[in-house]
Design an enzyme around this catalytic site. Structure first.
Site, mmCIF file in Angstrom:
data_model
loop_
_atom_site.group_PDB
_atom_site.id
_atom_site.type_symbol
_atom_site.label_atom_id
_atom_site.label_comp_id
_atom_site.label_asym_id
_atom_site.label_seq_id
_atom_site.Cartn_x
_atom_site.Cartn_y
_atom_site.Cartn_z
ATOM 1 N N PRO B 240 5.572 -8.989 2.687
ATOM 2 C CA PRO B 240 5.377 -7.846 1.790
ATOM 3 C C PRO B 240 6.735 -7.262 1.433
ATOM 4 C CG PRO B 240 4.381 -7.455 3.964
ATOM 5 C CD PRO B 240 5.189 -8.703 4.063
ATOM 6 N N ASP B 414 12.036 -6.503 3.043
ATOM 7 C CA ASP B 414 10.767 -6.678 3.780
ATOM 8 C C ASP B 414 10.233 -5.279 4.114
ATOM 9 O OD1 ASP B 414 8.749 -7.037 5.671
ATOM 10 O OD2 ASP B 414 9.753 -8.737 6.626
ATOM 11 N N HIS B 415 9.135 -4.894 3.476
ATOM 12 C CA HIS B 415 8.643 -3.525 3.609
ATOM 13 C C HIS B 415 8.175 -3.205 5.032
ATOM 14 C CE1 HIS B 415 7.506 0.358 2.405
ATOM 15 N NE2 HIS B 415 7.201 0.089 1.151
ATOM 16 N N ARG B 416 7.915 -4.267 5.822
ATOM 17 C CA ARG B 416 7.473 -3.984 7.187
ATOM 18 C C ARG B 416 8.630 -3.479 8.025
ATOM 19 N NH1 ARG B 416 5.250 -9.954 8.022
ATOM 20 N NH2 ARG B 416 7.396 -10.226 7.313
#
Lengths: 354, 442, 337
Positions: B240, B414-416
């Site tokens: 994501p 990486d949005h995590r």
């Protein structure tokens, strides 16, 4: 058995008591060590082959007394006593017999391959006669690099009576006689190969004559008299040093027991073994020294006890010493490192796919 | 008091028979006396006492076979004596005549049986096989069974190379007809099968006959690099992510670069714009450890070292060698290392340890004239910076029209691992340092 | 000796050996030569011609016909620090000395706990094909290649002869140096100056992509001849020269076959239990996944070599045999260029 007029009646006239005492100490030590080695073999602490100098002590002591530090000694596989009298510690010799890392050659040789470069004891050889050409070559090297004279190095090469029949003996004596090499070949004649007598193996059983084909002078000596042995060896070494001529000595002795620890020697008659025991050089020499007042019985006992103590300590040292490490298995194959020298244990892949 | 044990009397001996006692219980024994006769595999030997004393106990009966090291007698000072054997160890009583050597291992006997039963497989094969072609050259008996299993039998014959290529290219060997000797499947057969597969648009396992050649398309098989890249890029798709872009005024950076290179001219060193960027990124990563992190499945790994991956295009595919500890290296060191790594990458000589351990990556398409682009994340890294070309742009400043050099950077995140604000702060600081490039040097 | 690289000269294998012996005798006073007829007779193959006159009888020693004796003597001299280079007239006669070579020279360093070195070279020519009959025509180098403690070298050109003999003499271990009767007159370029080969490494003498031929010593002449023949037909053959039989450079062999997927070994010795057997097993283990056809060996027939020319020729391996087998392997893989 061959003729019995081999007993020399030489009295150690004029020899210093100190020297005679030293001789007895040496003989007692070798006797004690070899008996204990036999016991250790039976206790499975020593493996493989184990050939003993039992009955040969006078020869051991006499020959090593004649050698100078600068001389080179090559022996047969019956080498424990020679190693000790050439200056190697009994504990280190015993450790080698036990196959330990602290042994004379790190556990790599065992009973038949005692070797010490510094003390110029150049082995210890398992192949019958294998030592004779290298010993001859060592004499060749001496002849190249130094002049004849009383200070010259020399080589002493021991061999058994049976060895006088192998090709290497003849090829080597021919070279020594031809090239005037400073070497003394000493035949320790105990009358037997394993069970084969000298008469059944040699067309010329008077072994001291076998150098004549190479114009090498031979002398027969009473191998049970350490003084006679020393004197004969000294004379031969002097000839090697000064005249650069080889000699052949034949030392007459008896084997007290079997060819090695696993040989019960049933092929010997009772008379033969009894005679050997009667002529035991260690007890005979001891008796002579006591009779001549050089030692008292108590002195002699003390020497024997001393020998026992040394050998017992040697066994303890050997027992406590570590085995050599498997990691060093491939380290002694080559002296000069080389690419791709194999270092694989059984079953390891031949080539690792990259 | 001491025990007398069965001695080892030959190098092959493992046990001996106590054939005959030569001394009785209660007899005086001197060191060296023979107290018994031992029958070994080779001869009858004497058992000599190692110590003097009185034979107090005979522990085994005549005729008993005893392993080496086991006690057979006790010699003491004569104060204790018993006629019965004390030892409770079980020993074999021999049959009349010669004693045996070490017993056969039951395990090894079993193993032999297994080997024999293994041959059944080959026999089965022989029965089920059609009569095959006779072997062309003389073969040993066991091999003949394998030879006969050619067409229609259970075992396929193929060269190791063919098998490997089939595996690597997902070719079903059962469907391939072997045209080598004795029907062996050889490389040529697999090559043909691959071609056919490609031509039919990957419609599954290939038919036995080789497919006709397609004139409109050439099949380029994947080398190792492209295969791995394909897999990882597909993996990258699952991350994501979001993108952030900013624009850097590159005037001062470009000027500094010229100065630096002039200064290093006599050393033959040339620093590229990208080298500056790598160093700048490294410095800012050190200031923003949350960006120097990776997704770890159920946690985030915050790396202690700053290892910057530098994308290099080669004929074989895209490679990303890693400049380790980029924050601690000087510009010249980074410059030299990037040249070396790129060279190795193009020669196909990049070792694994120089391709792994990256914590952030930089990709620069400026030399191809690309203004801006978005790069795909190099998992498990949290970010990648895509750098475009620095190009002249007209700008109105203080009422005047001037020319400035501007360079666009796009970061994929990486949005995590990082949220918008954190990533934005990183990018802001990166812009800051690139626009005051002296800060890169200190 | 001369300085840096000048024009390489073209000399024979024999000359290369002779010059190297001379150079080492000059360089190190511990080096000496020993063998039958190497002095007054100038050597049965004239390798040692002129050396007795220039260095004297203590550096060039004529020995009686007593291989066990004089090889063993050389061992003893080496134990005391001299560096003998022993010449045995042919490989066949080395069997007389095999106890000293295998049981003594090879084992002394290890058996005596690393205390003593045996820095000697034993050189002899192997090979047949001159109608010398069975006992004078053998290639038994594999016997020595089997023994740990020995190094076994097989130079195939004059340049290799120079570099490898130099390395062998300077090495502190016993080195078996395999020459070949048919190679002595072969000419080749030899660089000037000191040349010291690396022991234990094979070499790709001719790079190629379609098939690997592995060979050594005289076999290399045939291998290169056949490779050239196939080159004309558009087949690119890679030729690997083993150079060192012990230690064996397995990686170079396997790396080659991994590229070409086809391997043929050409050897002068007999097939069973020969040098090729070891190479074949090595390729089988180290290049397994890359083989498109079985590894083939071209070797001599297993028969005491006859005197009569047609029989001898039939029994020994020749270029035609190698070509045929190479073609068989190409065909088995349906090779097309």
């Amino acid at each position: 058995m061959a003729d019995t007029n081999r007993r020399s009646k030489k009295k150690p006239v004029g020899e210093k008591p100190e020297l005679l005492r030293n001789f007895y100490e040496g003989m007692s030590l070798v006797r004690t060590f070899e008996l204990r080695a036999s016991e250790m073999y039976a206790r499975a602490k020593i493996g493989g082959y184990c050939h003993l100098n039992l009955g040969e002590e006078a020869t051991v002591v006499g020959l090593t007394a004649a050698l100078e530090d600068r001389d080179y000694l090559y022996t047969t596989y019956r080498d424990h006593g020679y190693a000790i009298m050439r200056g190697m510690e009994p504990s280190v010799v015993m450790a080698e017999l036990f196959g330990k890392a602290t042994g004379v050659v790190g556990g790599w040789g065992g009973s038949m391959h005692m070797f010490d470069l510094d003390k110029r004891m150049l082995g210890g050889y398992g192949i019958v006669g294998g030592q004779i050409p290298p010993a001859t070559g060592a004499a060749l090297a001496i002849s190249f690099r130094s002049e004849a004279g009383p200070e010259s190095e020399a080589v002493m090469c021991l061999l058994g009576d049976g060895t006088t029949n192998i090709g290497a003996f003849h090829e080597s004596l021919n070279l020594a006689g031809l090239w005037n090499l400073p070497i003394v070949y000493v035949i320790v004649n105990n009358g037997l190969g394993m069970a084969t007598t000298v008469e059944d193996a040699s067309a010329e059983p008077d072994l001291y004559k076998r150098g004549s084909a190479y114009r090498i002078e031979g002398t027969r000596v009473d191998g049970d008299d350490p003084i006679a042995v020393r004197d004969a060896a000294r004379a031969a070494l002097k000839k090697a040093r000064v005249e650069r001529r080889p000699s052949l000595l034949e030392l007459m002795s008896y084997r007290l027991k079997g060819h090695s620890v696993v040989d019960p020697a049933r092929y010997r008659s009772k008379e033969d073994t009894d005679e050997a025991k009667r002529n035991d050089p260690v007890t005979a020499f001891r008796a002579k020294l006591v009779a001549d007042g050089v030692l008292t019985e108590k002195d002699a006992d003390a020497i024997d006890d001393g020998a026992d103590k040394v050998v017992t300590e040697a066994v303890a040292f050997a027992d406590e010493s570590p085995d050599p490490s498997i990691d060093e298995l491939f380290d002694k194959v080559y002296s000069t490192p080389v690419a791709n020298a194999p270092r694989r244990l059984p079953g390891e892949p031949v080539v690792v796919l990259s | 008091m001491s025990e007398v044990t069965m001695p080892r009397l030959s190098d092959t001996m493992e046990e001996g028979e106590l054939a005959h006692w030569m001394k009785n219980v209660g007899d005086r024994v001197e060191k060296g006396d023979v107290i018994a006769e031992i029958e070994t595999d080779k001869a009858t030997m004497d058992l000599e006492a190692f110590e003097s004393g009185v034979l107090e106990k005979q522990l085994v009966e005549e005729g008993t076979i005893v392993p080496i090291g086991q006690a057979v007698a006790v010699i003491g000072d004569g104060t204790s004596s018993a006629a019965e054997p004390e030892s409770a160890t079980e020993v074999e009583t021999p049959a009349a005549g010669k004693k045996q050597e070490a017993e056969q291992d039951t395990v090894s006997a079993k193993a032999k049986g297994e080997i024999e039963s293994g041959e059944l497989e080959e026999d089965d094969l022989e029965q089920s096989a059609e009569p095959g072609q006779p072997a062309e050259s003389p073969q040993p008996a066991t091999a003949e069974k394998a030879v006969e299993a050619s067409s229609g039998a259970d075992k396929l014959r193929m060269s190791p190379l063919a098998r490997k290529l089939a595996h690597d290219n997902d070719i079903d060997l059962d469907a391939v007809k072997g045209t080598g000797p004795q029907g062996r499947i050889i490389r040529a057969d697999i090559d043909a099968a691959i071609e056919t597969k490609g031509t039919k648009g990957g419609r599954g396992p290939v038919a036995a006959a080789p497919a006709p050649e397609d004139a409109d398309a050439e099949i380029i098989s994947l080398n190792k690099i492209r295969k791995v890249a394909a897999r990882r890029l597909t993996e990258s798709q699952t991350v994501p992510h979001f993108f952030l872009t900013n624009v850097v005024e590159a005037e001062r950076l470009m000027a500094l670069r010229v100065d630096v290179n002039n200064g290093l001219a006599n050393q033959g060193v040339k620093i590229s714009l990208n080298d500056f960027i790598i160093k700048a990124v490294a410095i800012v990563l050190r200031q923003h450890p949350e960006a120097n992190s990776s997704w770890n499945g159920d946690s985030i790994l915050r790396h202690r070292r700053v290892n910057v991956g530098v994308a290099v295009a080669t004929d074989a595919g895209l490679l990303v060698p890693v400049v380790a500890d980029a924050d601690r290296k000087t510009l010249s060191e980074i410059g030299a290392e990037v040249v070396e790594l790129a060279g190795k990458a193009r020669d196909g000589k990049l070792p694994l340890d120089q391709m792994s351990g990256g914590t952030f990556s930089v990709s620069n398409l400026g030399m191809f004239g690309i203004d801006e682009f978005t790069a795909m994340i190099n998992p498990p890294e949290a970010g990648i910076l895509a750098v475009g070309a620095a190009s002249p742009v007209p700008v109105l400043r203080n009422g005047e029209l001037i020319e400035l050099s501007k360079m666009k950077m796009t970061m994929t995140v990486d949005h995590r691992v990082l949220d918008g604000a954190t990533a934005a702060a990183f990018l802001r600081d990166l812009k800051g340092i690139l626009e005051e490039p002296l800060r890169i040097l200190v | 000796m001369s300085e840096s690289a000048s024009e390489p000269r073209i000399i024979t294998y024999r000359q290369a050996l002779s010059e190297t012996l001379r150079a080492e005798l000059e360089r190190d006073e511990n080096v000496f030569l020993i063998g039958e007829e190497i002095g007054v007779f100038k050597g049965s193959y004239k390798i040692t011609a002129g050396l007795l006159e220039d260095f004297g009888p203590k550096r060039v020693v004529d020995a009686p016909i007593a291989e066990e004796g004089f090889v063993g003597a050389a061992i003893g001299a080496a134990m005391l620090g001299l560096r003998p280079v022993v010449e045995i007239m042919t490989l066949n006669f080395s069997l007389v000395a095999i106890d000293q070579i295998v049981n003594h020279a090879a084992k002394m360093h290890a058996m005596f706990g690393g205390q003593v070195k045996v820095p000697m070279v034993i050189r002899f020519p192997g090979g047949g094909g001159q109608q010398l009959a069975a006992t004078h025509s053998q290639n038994l180098e594999v016997w020595y290649a089997h023994i740990p403690g020995l190094k076994v070298l097989a130079p195939s050109t004059p340049a290799e002869a120079k570099a490898m003999l130099t390395a062998a003499i300077r090495d502190d271990d016993p080195v078996i140096f395999l020459e070949n009767l048919a190679l002595y007159s072969v000419k080749g370029e030899v660089p000037d100056g000191e040349q010291v080969a690396e022991i234990g490494k094979a070499a790709v003498v001719k790079p190629g992509s379609d098939l690997t031929i592995v060979s050594y010593s005289r076999g290399m002449v045939t291998a290169l001849q056949v490779a050239e023949e196939f080159e004309q037909k558009g087949v690119s053959i890679e030729v690997v020269d083993l150079r060192s039989l012990r230690p064996l450079d397995r990686e170079t062999i396997c790396a080659s076959v991994r590229t070409t997927s086809r391997a043929v070994i050409f050897e002068d010795d007999m097939l069973s239990y020969g040098i090729g057997a070891e190479i074949s097993a090595t390729i089988g283990e180290g290049a397994f996944d890359y083989l498109d056809a079985p590894v083939r060996r071209v070797a001599a027939s297993e028969v005491p070599l006859p005197y009569s020319k047609p029989l001898e020729t039939a029994a020994l391996p020749h270029a035609a045999d190698l070509s045929r087998v190479v073609q068989e392997v190409l065909d088995a893989t349906r090779f097309t260029k």
